[in-house]
Design a protein around this motif. Sequence first.
Motif, PDB file in Angstrom:
ATOM      1  N   UNK A   1       8.692  19.399  58.068  1.00 53.40           N
ATOM      2  CA  UNK A   1       7.477  18.402  58.112  1.00 53.40           C
ATOM      3  C   UNK A   1       6.105  18.920  57.701  1.00 53.40           C
ATOM      4  N   UNK A   2       6.053  20.351  58.272  1.00 55.44           N
ATOM      5  CA  UNK A   2       4.869  21.013  58.175  1.00 55.44           C
ATOM      6  C   UNK A   2       4.595  22.076  57.295  1.00 55.44           C
ATOM      7  N   UNK A   3       5.791  22.111  56.635  1.00 61.55           N
ATOM      8  CA  UNK A   3       5.901  23.092  55.604  1.00 61.55           C
ATOM      9  C   UNK A   3       6.181  24.944  56.244  1.00 61.55           C
ATOM     10  N   UNK A   4       6.396  25.010  57.655  1.00 67.23           N
ATOM     11  CA  UNK A   4       6.770  26.111  58.009  1.00 67.23           C
ATOM     12  C   UNK A   4       8.181  26.393  58.306  1.00 67.23           C
ATOM     13  N   UNK A   5       8.660  27.405  57.620  1.00 63.52           N
ATOM     14  CA  UNK A   5      10.183  27.897  57.641  1.00 63.52           C
ATOM     15  C   UNK A   5      10.305  28.784  58.700  1.00 63.52           C
ATOM     16  N   UNK A   6      11.486  28.752  59.431  1.00 62.35           N
ATOM     17  CA  UNK A   6      11.806  29.824  60.602  1.00 62.35           C
ATOM     18  C   UNK A   6      12.061  31.208  59.858  1.00 62.35           C
ATOM     19  N   UNK A   7      11.624  32.219  60.549  1.00 68.20           N
ATOM     20  CA  UNK A   7      11.700  33.681  59.875  1.00 68.20           C
ATOM     21  C   UNK A   7      13.363  33.726  59.699  1.00 68.20           C
ATOM     22  N   UNK A   8      13.398  34.259  58.342  1.00 68.11           N
ATOM     23  CA  UNK A   8      15.097  34.918  57.966  1.00 68.11           C
ATOM     24  C   UNK A   8      15.831  33.586  57.307  1.00 68.11           C
ATOM     25  N   UNK A   9      15.277  32.506  57.340  1.00 62.08           N
ATOM     26  CA  UNK A   9      15.765  31.089  56.898  1.00 62.08           C
ATOM     27  C   UNK A   9      15.214  30.906  55.372  1.00 62.08           C
ATOM     28  N   UNK A  10      16.039  30.423  54.311  1.00 65.08           N
ATOM     29  CA  UNK A  10      15.918  30.569  53.193  1.00 65.08           C
ATOM     30  C   UNK A  10      15.509  28.957  52.598  1.00 65.08           C
ATOM     31  N   UNK A  11      15.361  28.177  53.754  1.00 69.30           N
ATOM     32  CA  UNK A  11      15.044  26.827  53.619  1.00 69.30           C
ATOM     33  C   UNK A  11      13.557  26.793  52.916  1.00 69.30           C
ATOM     34  N   UNK A  12      13.411  25.867  51.866  1.00 69.91           N
ATOM     35  CA  UNK A  12      12.419  25.590  50.920  1.00 69.91           C
ATOM     36  C   UNK A  12      11.355  24.930  52.009  1.00 69.91           C
ATOM     37  N   UNK A  13       9.796  25.438  51.819  1.00 67.06           N
ATOM     38  CA  UNK A  13       8.896  24.447  52.511  1.00 67.06           C
ATOM     39  C   UNK A  13       8.597  23.392  51.957  1.00 67.06           C
ATOM     40  N   UNK A  14       9.195  22.985  50.771  1.00 68.42           N
ATOM     41  CA  UNK A  14       8.932  21.914  50.385  1.00 68.42           C
ATOM     42  C   UNK A  14      10.043  20.943  49.809  1.00 68.42           C
ATOM     43  N   UNK A  15      11.251  21.120  50.180  1.00 69.62           N
ATOM     44  CA  UNK A  15      12.245  20.540  49.923  1.00 69.62           C
ATOM     45  C   UNK A  15      13.573  20.654  50.833  1.00 69.62           C
ATOM     46  N   UNK A  16      14.343  19.648  50.994  1.00 65.29           N
ATOM     47  CA  UNK A  16      15.531  19.947  51.731  1.00 65.29           C
ATOM     48  C   UNK A  16      16.600  20.714  51.189  1.00 65.29           C
ATOM     49  N   UNK A  17      16.307  22.044  51.001  1.00 64.69           N
ATOM     50  CA  UNK A  17      17.301  22.885  49.932  1.00 64.69           C
ATOM     51  C   UNK A  17      17.143  24.460  50.670  1.00 64.69           C
ATOM     52  N   UNK A  18      18.350  24.792  50.697  1.00 68.49           N
ATOM     53  CA  UNK A  18      18.498  26.114  51.234  1.00 68.49           C
ATOM     54  C   UNK A  18      19.744  26.809  50.524  1.00 68.49           C
ATOM     55  N   UNK A  19      19.577  28.183  50.426  1.00 63.40           N
ATOM     56  CA  UNK A  19      20.502  28.977  49.723  1.00 63.40           C
ATOM     57  C   UNK A  19      21.258  29.910  50.844  1.00 63.40           C
ATOM     58  N   UNK A  20      22.439  30.082  50.926  1.00 60.43           N
ATOM     59  CA  UNK A  20      23.153  30.722  52.002  1.00 60.43           C
ATOM     60  C   UNK A  20      24.326  31.875  51.422  1.00 60.43           C
ATOM     61  N   UNK A  21      24.327  32.897  51.824  1.00 57.92           N
ATOM     62  CA  UNK A  21      25.390  34.033  51.610  1.00 57.92           C
ATOM     63  C   UNK A  21      26.520  33.705  52.141  1.00 57.92           C
ATOM     64  N   UNK A  22      27.832  33.973  51.859  1.00 57.20           N
ATOM     65  CA  UNK A  22      28.850  33.792  52.476  1.00 57.20           C
ATOM     66  C   UNK A  22      29.677  35.083  51.979  1.00 57.20           C
TER      67      UNK A  22
END
Length: 336
Positions: free
Chosen positions: A241-262
Amino acid sequence: MMRIFVTGTAGFIGFHLARLLLAEGHQVAGFDGMTDYYDIRLKERRHAMLLENPAFSATLAMLEDDAALSSAVAGFAPDVIVHLAAQAGVRYSLENPRAYLDANVIGTFTVMEAARRLGVQHLLMASTSSVYGANTEMPFIETEKADTQLTIYAATKKANESMAHAWAHIHDLPITMFRFFTVYGPWGRPDLALYKFVDAILDGRPIDIYNHGEMWRDFTYVDDLVRAIRLLIDAAPQRPEDGVVPEGDSLSPVAPWRVVNIGNSDKVRLLDFVDAIEDCLGQKAIRNYMGMQTGDVPATWANADLLKTLTGYRPQTDFRDGIARFVEWYREYSGK
């Protein structure tokens, strides 16, 4: 119980994921093009096993066939789509790059469009560790820049990540991309190193060992991989909501999008991998040492902390145990 649409269910990873989802009691609709990149009989065997479960149905068509894919998705009305189908193989992309553009770019766009039209709860799509390309800082972490792909295969997968980000931003569609690290295990593809090595050693044929064996891979057992995918289904990203992403998270600040290593979070030297195969088979390989192949990288190694944070899970199968399970399956499947 969820309704989950999975592309690539006749493929190596898609088959294992569908089997896991069916075992949990979910309804699964598969979609596969049955291309002849490798022996189609192996794909048919996988699908036949899945079709023994009445909760599984399948459509055979190409990803690029928008009408067929759209009809299959609309008819099933899934809660979630997991897109695994692709033209795979780093080395084959040097020979037939057009196949990668058709399947991995056009085909993936078709899946994204179907997901948008239906408004699914979560779209999950496969990427690859190959997108890290010429990066040398290891272990690879999702938040580092990845702009130096070395093959058209890797480039198409990076394009998928970028396309997905735009789609998530524009349409508010939750999308998770996962980067796989050297997946292996029973029912694996014949073009993968473990399959090729075991097959050749048992037949007394030489095996090609690139870069004289001085290569490292983060070998990830297929059961661990699909367990991670299953858990990520329940971890749909939300637009901050505020564009702030937790440290270490690949979550986009502007979209419900994330990339994750497996990945297994461990790098194994190729020579040690071959030694383990020999030990398991009780037979020595005829080793043909070669130089580095075009487009290949000397090492891959995943930082899987984000996966652990999101799901509480981390792949951990030791490569020796995984090799033993593959060899047991291979002997039964091939009769060797």
